[in-house]
Motif scaffolding. Structure first.
Motif, PDB file in Angstrom:
ATOM      1  N   PHE A   1      -7.878  -5.393   5.224  1.00  0.00           N
ATOM      2  CA  PHE A   1      -7.176  -4.331   4.492  1.00  0.00           C
ATOM      3  C   PHE A   1      -6.695  -4.839   3.135  1.00  0.00           C
ATOM      4  CE2 PHE A   1      -6.112  -2.457   8.840  1.00  0.00           C
ATOM      5  CZ  PHE A   1      -6.956  -1.372   8.692  1.00  0.00           C
ATOM      6  N   ALA A   2      -6.186  -6.062   3.116  1.00  0.00           N
ATOM      7  CA  ALA A   2      -5.647  -6.614   1.872  1.00  0.00           C
ATOM      8  C   ALA A   2      -6.739  -6.782   0.817  1.00  0.00           C
ATOM      9  CB  ALA A   2      -4.957  -7.948   2.148  1.00  0.00           C
ATOM     10  N   ARG A   3      -7.918  -7.210   1.219  1.00  0.00           N
ATOM     11  CA  ARG A   3      -9.020  -7.353   0.247  1.00  0.00           C
ATOM     12  C   ARG A   3      -9.318  -6.012  -0.425  1.00  0.00           C
ATOM     13  NH1 ARG A   3     -11.329 -10.223   4.716  1.00  0.00           N
ATOM     14  NH2 ARG A   3     -11.044 -12.483   4.439  1.00  0.00           N
ATOM     15  N   ALA A   4      -9.344  -4.962   0.382  1.00  0.00           N
ATOM     16  CA  ALA A   4      -9.613  -3.632  -0.179  1.00  0.00           C
ATOM     17  C   ALA A   4      -8.502  -3.203  -1.133  1.00  0.00           C
ATOM     18  CB  ALA A   4      -9.778  -2.610   0.948  1.00  0.00           C
ATOM     19  N   ALA A   5      -7.253  -3.529  -0.799  1.00  0.00           N
ATOM     20  CA  ALA A   5      -6.133  -3.178  -1.671  1.00  0.00           C
ATOM     21  C   ALA A   5      -6.201  -3.958  -2.980  1.00  0.00           C
ATOM     22  CB  ALA A   5      -4.808  -3.456  -0.958  1.00  0.00           C
ATOM     23  N   ILE A   6      -6.559  -5.224  -2.891  1.00  0.00           N
ATOM     24  CA  ILE A   6      -6.695  -6.039  -4.100  1.00  0.00           C
ATOM     25  C   ILE A   6      -7.746  -5.448  -5.025  1.00  0.00           C
ATOM     26  CG2 ILE A   6      -7.457  -8.297  -4.966  1.00  0.00           C
ATOM     27  CD1 ILE A   6      -6.175  -9.500  -2.378  1.00  0.00           C
ATOM     28  N   GLU A   7      -8.875  -5.056  -4.463  1.00  0.00           N
ATOM     29  CA  GLU A   7      -9.953  -4.476  -5.275  1.00  0.00           C
ATOM     30  C   GLU A   7      -9.535  -3.138  -5.869  1.00  0.00           C
ATOM     31  OE1 GLU A   7     -13.140  -4.501  -2.430  1.00  0.00           O
ATOM     32  OE2 GLU A   7     -13.899  -6.455  -3.132  1.00  0.00           O
ATOM     33  N   ALA A   8      -8.764  -2.356  -5.122  1.00  0.00           N
ATOM     34  CA  ALA A   8      -8.349  -1.032  -5.607  1.00  0.00           C
ATOM     35  C   ALA A   8      -7.382  -1.126  -6.779  1.00  0.00           C
ATOM     36  CB  ALA A   8      -7.719  -0.231  -4.468  1.00  0.00           C
ATOM     37  N   PHE A   9      -6.536  -2.167  -6.783  1.00  0.00           N
ATOM     38  CA  PHE A   9      -5.473  -2.257  -7.795  1.00  0.00           C
ATOM     39  C   PHE A   9      -5.653  -3.420  -8.767  1.00  0.00           C
ATOM     40  CE2 PHE A   9      -3.358   0.205  -4.456  1.00  0.00           C
ATOM     41  CZ  PHE A   9      -2.768   1.217  -5.211  1.00  0.00           C
ATOM     42  N   GLU A  10      -6.811  -4.065  -8.746  1.00  0.00           N
ATOM     43  CA  GLU A  10      -6.979  -5.296  -9.521  1.00  0.00           C
ATOM     44  C   GLU A  10      -6.856  -5.084 -11.025  1.00  0.00           C
ATOM     45  OE1 GLU A  10      -9.033  -9.363  -8.377  1.00  0.00           O
ATOM     46  OE2 GLU A  10     -10.278  -7.583  -8.111  1.00  0.00           O
ATOM     47  N   ARG A  11      -7.176  -3.896 -11.493  1.00  0.00           N
ATOM     48  CA  ARG A  11      -7.162  -3.650 -12.935  1.00  0.00           C
ATOM     49  C   ARG A  11      -5.856  -3.024 -13.417  1.00  0.00           C
ATOM     50  NH1 ARG A  11     -13.346  -1.342 -13.988  1.00  0.00           N
ATOM     51  NH2 ARG A  11     -14.437  -3.186 -13.140  1.00  0.00           N
ATOM     52  N   VAL A  12      -4.878  -2.953 -12.536  1.00  0.00           N
ATOM     53  CA  VAL A  12      -3.590  -2.352 -12.891  1.00  0.00           C
ATOM     54  C   VAL A  12      -2.571  -3.462 -13.115  1.00  0.00           C
ATOM     55  CG1 VAL A  12      -1.774  -0.771 -12.160  1.00  0.00           C
ATOM     56  CG2 VAL A  12      -4.142  -0.330 -11.503  1.00  0.00           C
ATOM     57  N   ASP A  13      -1.809  -3.356 -14.201  1.00  0.00           N
ATOM     58  CA  ASP A  13      -0.856  -4.416 -14.539  1.00  0.00           C
ATOM     59  C   ASP A  13       0.335  -4.470 -13.593  1.00  0.00           C
ATOM     60  OD1 ASP A  13      -2.356  -5.253 -16.682  1.00  0.00           O
ATOM     61  OD2 ASP A  13      -1.289  -4.013 -18.144  1.00  0.00           O
ATOM     62  N   THR A  14       0.786  -3.308 -13.116  1.00  0.00           N
ATOM     63  CA  THR A  14       1.926  -3.247 -12.209  1.00  0.00           C
ATOM     64  C   THR A  14       1.613  -2.262 -11.090  1.00  0.00           C
ATOM     65  OG1 THR A  14       3.482  -3.686 -14.008  1.00  0.00           O
ATOM     66  CG2 THR A  14       4.396  -2.759 -11.990  1.00  0.00           C
ATOM     67  N   ILE A  15       1.875  -2.675  -9.861  1.00  0.00           N
ATOM     68  CA  ILE A  15       1.687  -1.786  -8.715  1.00  0.00           C
ATOM     69  C   ILE A  15       3.063  -1.421  -8.182  1.00  0.00           C
ATOM     70  CG2 ILE A  15       0.653  -1.486  -6.444  1.00  0.00           C
ATOM     71  CD1 ILE A  15      -0.572  -4.359  -8.506  1.00  0.00           C
ATOM     72  N   VAL A  16       3.369  -0.133  -8.158  1.00  0.00           N
ATOM     73  CA  VAL A  16       4.665   0.351  -7.666  1.00  0.00           C
ATOM     74  C   VAL A  16       4.489   0.821  -6.227  1.00  0.00           C
ATOM     75  CG1 VAL A  16       6.469   2.085  -7.958  1.00  0.00           C
ATOM     76  CG2 VAL A  16       5.465   0.980  -9.966  1.00  0.00           C
ATOM     77  N   VAL A  17       5.370   0.338  -5.366  1.00  0.00           N
ATOM     78  CA  VAL A  17       5.298   0.643  -3.933  1.00  0.00           C
ATOM     79  C   VAL A  17       6.624   1.261  -3.499  1.00  0.00           C
ATOM     80  CG1 VAL A  17       4.826  -0.292  -1.644  1.00  0.00           C
ATOM     81  CG2 VAL A  17       3.793  -1.369  -3.657  1.00  0.00           C
ATOM     82  N   ASN A  18       6.558   2.370  -2.766  1.00  0.00           N
ATOM     83  CA  ASN A  18       7.790   3.054  -2.355  1.00  0.00           C
ATOM     84  C   ASN A  18       8.089   2.907  -0.861  1.00  0.00           C
ATOM     85  OD1 ASN A  18       5.968   4.783  -1.133  1.00  0.00           O
ATOM     86  ND2 ASN A  18       6.286   6.466  -2.568  1.00  0.00           N
ATOM     87  N   SER A  19       7.364   2.025  -0.187  1.00  0.00           N
ATOM     88  CA  SER A  19       7.599   1.743   1.227  1.00  0.00           C
ATOM     89  C   SER A  19       7.949   0.267   1.364  1.00  0.00           C
ATOM     90  CB  SER A  19       6.351   2.066   2.062  1.00  0.00           C
ATOM     91  OG  SER A  19       6.480   1.563   3.378  1.00  0.00           O
ATOM     92  N   ALA A  20       9.124  -0.027   1.909  1.00  0.00           N
ATOM     93  CA  ALA A  20       9.621  -1.405   1.954  1.00  0.00           C
ATOM     94  C   ALA A  20       8.665  -2.342   2.682  1.00  0.00           C
ATOM     95  CB  ALA A  20      10.998  -1.432   2.623  1.00  0.00           C
ATOM     96  N   GLY A  21       8.140  -1.909   3.824  1.00  0.00           N
ATOM     97  CA  GLY A  21       7.241  -2.762   4.587  1.00  0.00           C
ATOM     98  C   GLY A  21       5.955  -3.057   3.853  1.00  0.00           C
ATOM     99  N   CYS A  22       5.420  -2.053   3.175  1.00  0.00           N
ATOM    100  CA  CYS A  22       4.176  -2.249   2.424  1.00  0.00           C
ATOM    101  C   CYS A  22       4.391  -3.195   1.246  1.00  0.00           C
ATOM    102  CB  CYS A  22       3.652  -0.906   1.911  1.00  0.00           C
ATOM    103  SG  CYS A  22       3.231   0.268   3.221  1.00  0.00           S
ATOM    104  N   GLY A  23       5.485  -2.994   0.515  1.00  0.00           N
ATOM    105  CA  GLY A  23       5.758  -3.856  -0.620  1.00  0.00           C
ATOM    106  C   GLY A  23       5.951  -5.300  -0.205  1.00  0.00           C
ATOM    107  N   SER A  24       6.652  -5.510   0.901  1.00  0.00           N
ATOM    108  CA  SER A  24       6.861  -6.860   1.400  1.00  0.00           C
ATOM    109  C   SER A  24       5.538  -7.519   1.765  1.00  0.00           C
ATOM    110  CB  SER A  24       7.792  -6.822   2.620  1.00  0.00           C
ATOM    111  OG  SER A  24       8.034  -8.109   3.128  1.00  0.00           O
TER     112      SER A  24
END
Length: 432
Positions: free
Chosen positions: A231-254
């Motif tokens: 799952f993490a590899r897919a997330a890295i690829e999805a957001f790799e070109r974004v300078d800042t990723i904002v997360v609104n769920s504490a568990g996900c951000g952690s």
């Protein structure tokens, strides 16, 4: 287990500072259900003692809330110890057929937004029929875990998909990517919509990658390490070109901030994972760094702010959400007693350990109710459903909102009634 694991075990001096903040020790007063007791069991297994069912039971009973990490004067990395131990339990401990079936069902559903979306319709219909009162006693006899799932399911309204880009209002100050999550996306779309609106009103172009999926948090904190990496590899690829990723769920951000450690032994992914971890920000953390620009309109209400464990302990974020709330004219924060003791949600804990979770939820509900606030504010979907269910069970239901929804109501001048007079699921789930 590795030599590094043994070194981490040696950091614990068994001082006991962790005991008052450990939820299971608070409930039962059992040494082996405390962090230092579990570390003792980990050391036994590391030294060659086979992993017994009793040992596995003590590890399973841990919520992974990380309150002990915050309270430890010796800097013990219990978070890394329990994650590695959970992976060991999943590898060598033979579970019953019922346990395996439940775990496979949970992990085949909750990390997959499309599958969650498929159950939304039938669940909405079920909720509309009011059959819960009849079904709940039957489920309680058949399976406490299934009864917990039914009891915790939030009321569902219509969920509309967010666009791939939400333009900044006024002069653009930043461009950010936004994680929509799994449970957050399908069960709390109004939180994602409020998050995008607030970011846009504060001058951010918000990019919402269409192909994003689960961040891996549930798998990572349940010992399913290979699944979490996928799952993490897919997330890295999805957001790799974004300078800042904002997360609104504490568990996900952690979890996303842990990617560097998750891929530490995979050279081909380690650098990319570390870079994404460094660019991940909680919603309140990012806004505190950015600074306010949009006008705050008054909200005349009192709020009880709940510290989600993976925000307060996992990310060390306590002051930022409170500062944002205090910046709203007319709003008063009332603190909840024993904020460091978990509410019992803890990812999948309230499904796999429903009795202990319910005890902790009831305890937290009493403390929240004692504030006599108009609104409970929580920054994690698991906490939201856990505490809301406990408040309702105790006969004192309270409106619940995410910090993004409170800020959204203030920035748009909607007034306090928009937060406390309508059911949570009916809050606006569209961006406009």
């Amino acid at each position: 287990m590795s030599d590094e694991f043994g070194d981490l075990l040696g950091d614990c001096v068994h001082c006991g500072f962790c005991l008052p903040t450990c939820p299971t020790y608070v409930l039962w007063g059992e040494e082996m259900d405390s962090p230092r007791g579990r570390i003792h069991l980990m050391a036994q297994h590391h030294e060659g003692t086979p992993l017994t069912p009793e040992m596995a039971g003590h590890f399973d009973a841990c919520l992974g809330c990380l309150a002990c990490v915050s309270s430890c004067p010796s800097g013990v990395r219990y978070d890394r110890l329990i994650d590695a131990t959970r992976a060991e339990v999943e590898r060598v401990h033979p579970r019953t057929r019922a346990e395996r079936a439940l775990r496979e069902a949970v992990f085949a559903l909750f990390p997959y937004p499309r599958r969650l979306r498929a159950v939304r319709g039938p669940l909405r219909l079920y909720q509309a029929t009011g059959l819960g009162r009849l079904v709940q006693p039957v489920l309680a006899r058949l399976s406490p875990a299934l009864a917990a799932m039914e009891r915790l399911a939030p009321p569902l309204g219509r969920a509309r998909r967010l666009p791939e880009r939400v333009a900044a209002r006024g002069e653009r100050r930043a461009v950010v990517g936004m994680l929509t999550g799994c449970v957050q996306r399908e069960f709390f779309p109004q939180v994602n919509a409020a998050t995008a609106r607030v970011l846009a009103l504060e001058g951010c172009d918000v990019l919402i990658p269409k192909g994003q999926g689960c961040c891996g948090a549930l798998s990572l904190h349940s010992g399913r390490t290979d699944e979490a990496r996928s799952f993490a590899r897919a997330a890295i690829e999805a957001f790799e070109r974004v300078d800042t990723i904002v997360v609104n769920s504490a568990g996900c951000g952690s979890a996303m901030k842990e990617y560097a450690e998750l891929f530490a032994e995979e050279p081909e992914w380690a650098e990319r994972a570390a870079a994404l971890s460094g660019r991940t920000r909680d919603f309140t953390e990012f806004l505190a760094e950015l600074g306010p620009r949009a006008e705050r309109h008054p909200l005349e209400l009192t709020v009880a702010y709940h510290d989600a464990c993976h925000l307060a302990h996992g990310q060390g974020i306590r002051a930022e959400p409170r500062a944002l709330l205090r910046g709203i004219p007319g709003l008063e924060i009332r603190e909840v007693a024993d904020p460091d003791v978990c509410c019992g949600s803890a990812g999948t804990y309230n499904l796999f350990q429903p009795e202990a979770a319910a005890e902790l939820g009831d305890r937290k509900a009493v403390q929240v109710g004692a504030t006599r606030a108009d609104l409970l504010v929580a920054a994690n979907p698991g906490c939201t459903v856990q505490i809301a269910a406990a408040l309702a069970r105790g006969g004192a239901p309270m409106a619940v909102a995410h910090p993004a929804q409170v800020l959204d109501a203030s920035l748009r001048g909607l007034g306090a009634a928009s937060l406390v007079s309508r059911p949570h699921h009916e809050a606006n789930a569209t961006v406009r």
